[in-house]
Design a protein around this motif. Structure first.
Motif, PDB file in Angstrom:
ATOM      1  N   ILE A   2      36.606  17.797  32.791  1.00  0.00           N
ATOM      2  CA  ILE A   2      37.478  18.197  31.424  1.00  0.00           C
ATOM      3  C   ILE A   2      36.541  16.940  31.465  1.00  0.00           C
ATOM      4  CG2 ILE A   2      38.739  20.188  30.905  1.00  0.00           C
ATOM      5  CD1 ILE A   2      40.948  17.550  30.840  1.00  0.00           C
ATOM      6  N   ASN A   3      36.410  16.095  31.966  1.00  0.00           N
ATOM      7  CA  ASN A   3      35.486  14.973  31.734  1.00  0.00           C
ATOM      8  C   ASN A   3      34.807  13.839  33.061  1.00  0.00           C
ATOM      9  OD1 ASN A   3      35.996  13.969  28.929  1.00  0.00           O
ATOM     10  ND2 ASN A   3      38.443  13.972  30.000  1.00  0.00           N
ATOM     11  N   GLU A   4      33.780  13.503  32.375  1.00  0.00           N
ATOM     12  CA  GLU A   4      32.840  13.872  34.308  1.00  0.00           C
ATOM     13  C   GLU A   4      33.540  12.274  34.344  1.00  0.00           C
ATOM     14  OE1 GLU A   4      28.577  11.315  33.724  1.00  0.00           O
ATOM     15  OE2 GLU A   4      28.568  12.767  33.227  1.00  0.00           O
ATOM     16  N   PHE A   5      33.562  12.352  35.641  1.00  0.00           N
ATOM     17  CA  PHE A   5      33.842  11.826  36.815  1.00  0.00           C
ATOM     18  C   PHE A   5      33.600  11.625  38.110  1.00  0.00           C
ATOM     19  CE2 PHE A   5      37.017  14.927  37.999  1.00  0.00           C
ATOM     20  CZ  PHE A   5      37.120  14.732  39.650  1.00  0.00           C
ATOM     21  N   ARG A   6      33.560  10.061  39.533  1.00  0.00           N
ATOM     22  CA  ARG A   6      32.833  10.436  40.549  1.00  0.00           C
ATOM     23  C   ARG A   6      34.059  10.245  41.161  1.00  0.00           C
ATOM     24  NH1 ARG A   6      27.689   8.836  42.306  1.00  0.00           N
ATOM     25  NH2 ARG A   6      27.765   8.736  40.131  1.00  0.00           N
ATOM     26  N   ASP A   7      34.686  11.021  42.551  1.00  0.00           N
ATOM     27  CA  ASP A   7      36.071  11.164  43.054  1.00  0.00           C
ATOM     28  C   ASP A   7      35.300  10.344  44.644  1.00  0.00           C
ATOM     29  OD1 ASP A   7      37.670  12.103  43.850  1.00  0.00           O
ATOM     30  OD2 ASP A   7      37.594  13.874  44.760  1.00  0.00           O
ATOM     31  N   LYS A   8      36.210   9.273  44.101  1.00  0.00           N
ATOM     32  CA  LYS A   8      36.311   8.161  45.145  1.00  0.00           C
ATOM     33  C   LYS A   8      36.427   8.862  46.462  1.00  0.00           C
ATOM     34  CE  LYS A   8      35.213   4.378  42.324  1.00  0.00           C
ATOM     35  NZ  LYS A   8      36.282   3.158  41.498  1.00  0.00           N
ATOM     36  N   GLU A   9      37.573  10.059  46.685  1.00  0.00           N
ATOM     37  CA  GLU A   9      38.127   9.863  47.564  1.00  0.00           C
ATOM     38  C   GLU A   9      37.400  10.662  47.697  1.00  0.00           C
ATOM     39  OE1 GLU A   9      42.403  11.250  46.899  1.00  0.00           O
ATOM     40  OE2 GLU A   9      42.713   8.840  46.653  1.00  0.00           O
ATOM     41  N   ASN A  10      36.603  11.725  47.495  1.00  0.00           N
ATOM     42  CA  ASN A  10      35.494  12.995  48.194  1.00  0.00           C
ATOM     43  C   ASN A  10      34.070  12.322  48.133  1.00  0.00           C
ATOM     44  OD1 ASN A  10      34.485  15.030  49.373  1.00  0.00           O
ATOM     45  ND2 ASN A  10      34.243  16.162  47.196  1.00  0.00           N
ATOM     46  N   LYS A  11      33.589  11.384  49.184  1.00  0.00           N
ATOM     47  CA  LYS A  11      32.400  10.699  49.303  1.00  0.00           C
ATOM     48  C   LYS A  11      32.208  10.457  47.837  1.00  0.00           C
ATOM     49  CE  LYS A  11      32.195  12.725  53.323  1.00  0.00           C
ATOM     50  NZ  LYS A  11      31.708  14.483  54.482  1.00  0.00           N
ATOM     51  N   THR A  33      31.839  12.124  45.502  1.00  0.00           N
ATOM     52  CA  THR A  33      30.777  13.391  44.714  1.00  0.00           C
ATOM     53  C   THR A  33      31.324  12.910  42.948  1.00  0.00           C
ATOM     54  OG1 THR A  33      31.568  14.598  45.884  1.00  0.00           O
ATOM     55  CG2 THR A  33      31.448  15.916  44.427  1.00  0.00           C
ATOM     56  N   GLN A  34      29.568  13.103  42.018  1.00  0.00           N
ATOM     57  CA  GLN A  34      29.602  13.531  41.146  1.00  0.00           C
ATOM     58  C   GLN A  34      30.301  14.477  40.410  1.00  0.00           C
ATOM     59  OE1 GLN A  34      28.590  10.477  38.790  1.00  0.00           O
ATOM     60  NE2 GLN A  34      29.800  12.205  37.419  1.00  0.00           N
ATOM     61  N   TYR A  35      31.084  14.957  39.339  1.00  0.00           N
ATOM     62  CA  TYR A  35      31.402  15.591  38.704  1.00  0.00           C
ATOM     63  C   TYR A  35      31.083  16.032  37.476  1.00  0.00           C
ATOM     64  CZ  TYR A  35      35.066  17.341  42.571  1.00  0.00           C
ATOM     65  OH  TYR A  35      35.110  17.454  44.016  1.00  0.00           O
ATOM     66  N   ALA A  36      30.754  16.893  36.731  1.00  0.00           N
ATOM     67  CA  ALA A  36      30.000  16.902  35.413  1.00  0.00           C
ATOM     68  C   ALA A  36      31.230  17.661  34.209  1.00  0.00           C
ATOM     69  CB  ALA A  36      28.583  17.390  35.470  1.00  0.00           C
ATOM     70  N   VAL A  37      31.204  18.016  33.253  1.00  0.00           N
ATOM     71  CA  VAL A  37      31.990  18.588  32.596  1.00  0.00           C
ATOM     72  C   VAL A  37      31.856  20.580  32.753  1.00  0.00           C
ATOM     73  CG1 VAL A  37      32.692  18.887  30.144  1.00  0.00           C
ATOM     74  CG2 VAL A  37      32.161  16.852  31.135  1.00  0.00           C
ATOM     75  N   GLY A  38      33.190  20.691  32.886  1.00  0.00           N
ATOM     76  CA  GLY A  38      32.580  22.740  33.383  1.00  0.00           C
ATOM     77  C   GLY A  38      32.233  22.780  34.683  1.00  0.00           C
ATOM     78  N   ASP A  39      32.163  21.297  35.611  1.00  0.00           N
ATOM     79  CA  ASP A  39      32.019  22.328  37.422  1.00  0.00           C
ATOM     80  C   ASP A  39      33.471  22.625  38.245  1.00  0.00           C
ATOM     81  OD1 ASP A  39      30.084  20.344  37.710  1.00  0.00           O
ATOM     82  OD2 ASP A  39      29.850  19.017  38.132  1.00  0.00           O
ATOM     83  N   GLU A  40      33.410  23.016  38.618  1.00  0.00           N
ATOM     84  CA  GLU A  40      34.819  23.640  39.550  1.00  0.00           C
ATOM     85  C   GLU A  40      35.570  21.973  40.467  1.00  0.00           C
ATOM     86  OE1 GLU A  40      35.640  26.380  42.524  1.00  0.00           O
ATOM     87  OE2 GLU A  40      35.272  27.617  41.377  1.00  0.00           O
ATOM     88  N   TYR A  41      36.782  22.362  40.865  1.00  0.00           N
ATOM     89  CA  TYR A  41      37.179  20.816  41.593  1.00  0.00           C
ATOM     90  C   TYR A  41      38.554  21.808  42.236  1.00  0.00           C
ATOM     91  CZ  TYR A  41      39.055  16.601  43.312  1.00  0.00           C
ATOM     92  OH  TYR A  41      40.309  15.713  43.717  1.00  0.00           O
ATOM     93  N   THR A  67      43.980   3.601  33.299  1.00  0.00           N
ATOM     94  CA  THR A  67      42.274   2.719  33.413  1.00  0.00           C
ATOM     95  C   THR A  67      42.028   3.627  32.158  1.00  0.00           C
ATOM     96  OG1 THR A  67      42.853   2.078  35.240  1.00  0.00           O
ATOM     97  CG2 THR A  67      40.695   1.693  34.561  1.00  0.00           C
ATOM     98  N   HIS A  68      41.251   4.589  32.187  1.00  0.00           N
ATOM     99  CA  HIS A  68      40.762   4.976  31.547  1.00  0.00           C
ATOM    100  C   HIS A  68      40.854   6.075  30.463  1.00  0.00           C
ATOM    101  CE1 HIS A  68      37.854   4.416  34.805  1.00  0.00           C
ATOM    102  NE2 HIS A  68      38.224   4.903  35.890  1.00  0.00           N
ATOM    103  N   ASN A  69      41.829   5.931  30.664  1.00  0.00           N
ATOM    104  CA  ASN A  69      42.508   7.053  29.417  1.00  0.00           C
ATOM    105  C   ASN A  69      42.779   7.783  29.211  1.00  0.00           C
ATOM    106  OD1 ASN A  69      44.755   6.587  27.396  1.00  0.00           O
ATOM    107  ND2 ASN A  69      43.384   5.918  25.815  1.00  0.00           N
ATOM    108  N   CYS A  70      42.202   9.009  29.729  1.00  0.00           N
ATOM    109  CA  CYS A  70      41.352  10.602  29.949  1.00  0.00           C
ATOM    110  C   CYS A  70      41.612  10.955  30.418  1.00  0.00           C
ATOM    111  CB  CYS A  70      40.860  10.456  29.124  1.00  0.00           C
ATOM    112  SG  CYS A  70      39.404   9.961  30.913  1.00  0.00           S
ATOM    113  N   VAL A  71      42.013  12.609  31.039  1.00  0.00           N
ATOM    114  CA  VAL A  71      42.974  13.395  31.799  1.00  0.00           C
ATOM    115  C   VAL A  71      41.450  14.432  32.379  1.00  0.00           C
ATOM    116  CG1 VAL A  71      43.257  15.878  32.070  1.00  0.00           C
ATOM    117  CG2 VAL A  71      45.085  14.423  30.539  1.00  0.00           C
ATOM    118  N   PHE A  72      41.029  14.149  33.773  1.00  0.00           N
ATOM    119  CA  PHE A  72      39.317  14.451  34.141  1.00  0.00           C
ATOM    120  C   PHE A  72      39.525  16.298  34.351  1.00  0.00           C
ATOM    121  CE2 PHE A  72      40.200   9.849  34.976  1.00  0.00           C
ATOM    122  CZ  PHE A  72      38.516   9.832  34.555  1.00  0.00           C
ATOM    123  N   ILE A  73      40.468  16.623  34.922  1.00  0.00           N
ATOM    124  CA  ILE A  73      40.986  18.052  35.096  1.00  0.00           C
ATOM    125  C   ILE A  73      41.756  18.990  34.781  1.00  0.00           C
ATOM    126  CG2 ILE A  73      39.195  17.745  37.376  1.00  0.00           C
ATOM    127  CD1 ILE A  73      42.690  18.258  39.083  1.00  0.00           C
TER     128      ILE A  73
END
Length: 65
Positions: A6-15, A17-25, A46-52
């Motif tokens: 629901i909010n774009e992020f780069r997952d540092k724990e998964n190489k 990996t870039q996630y865009a809004v609407g992607d499956e996690y 830190t970012h004050n939002c929810v990502f998934i």
């Protein structure tokens, strides 16, 4: 269980990996821990939002009442 981004992020724990809004996690063969799911599905300090969020199963047209 499936999750929707629901909010774009780069997952540092998964190489990074870039996630865009609407992607499956998660993507690929990555299996996140319960702790990681909790971190991403609650307001991040830190970012004050929810990502998934948990993905809701949509009923097919043939399954609707």
């Amino acid at each position: 269980m499936k999750y929707k981004v629901i909010n774009e992020f780069r997952d540092k724990e998964n190489k990074n990996t870039q996630y865009a809004v609407g992607d499956e996690y998660p993507k690929g063969d990555y299996k996140p821990t319960k702790k990681r799911i909790d971190e991403l599905s609650k307001v991040h300090s830190t970012h004050n939002c929810v990502f998934i969020e948990e993905a809701k199963e949509e009923k097919k047209a043939s399954e609707k009442d």
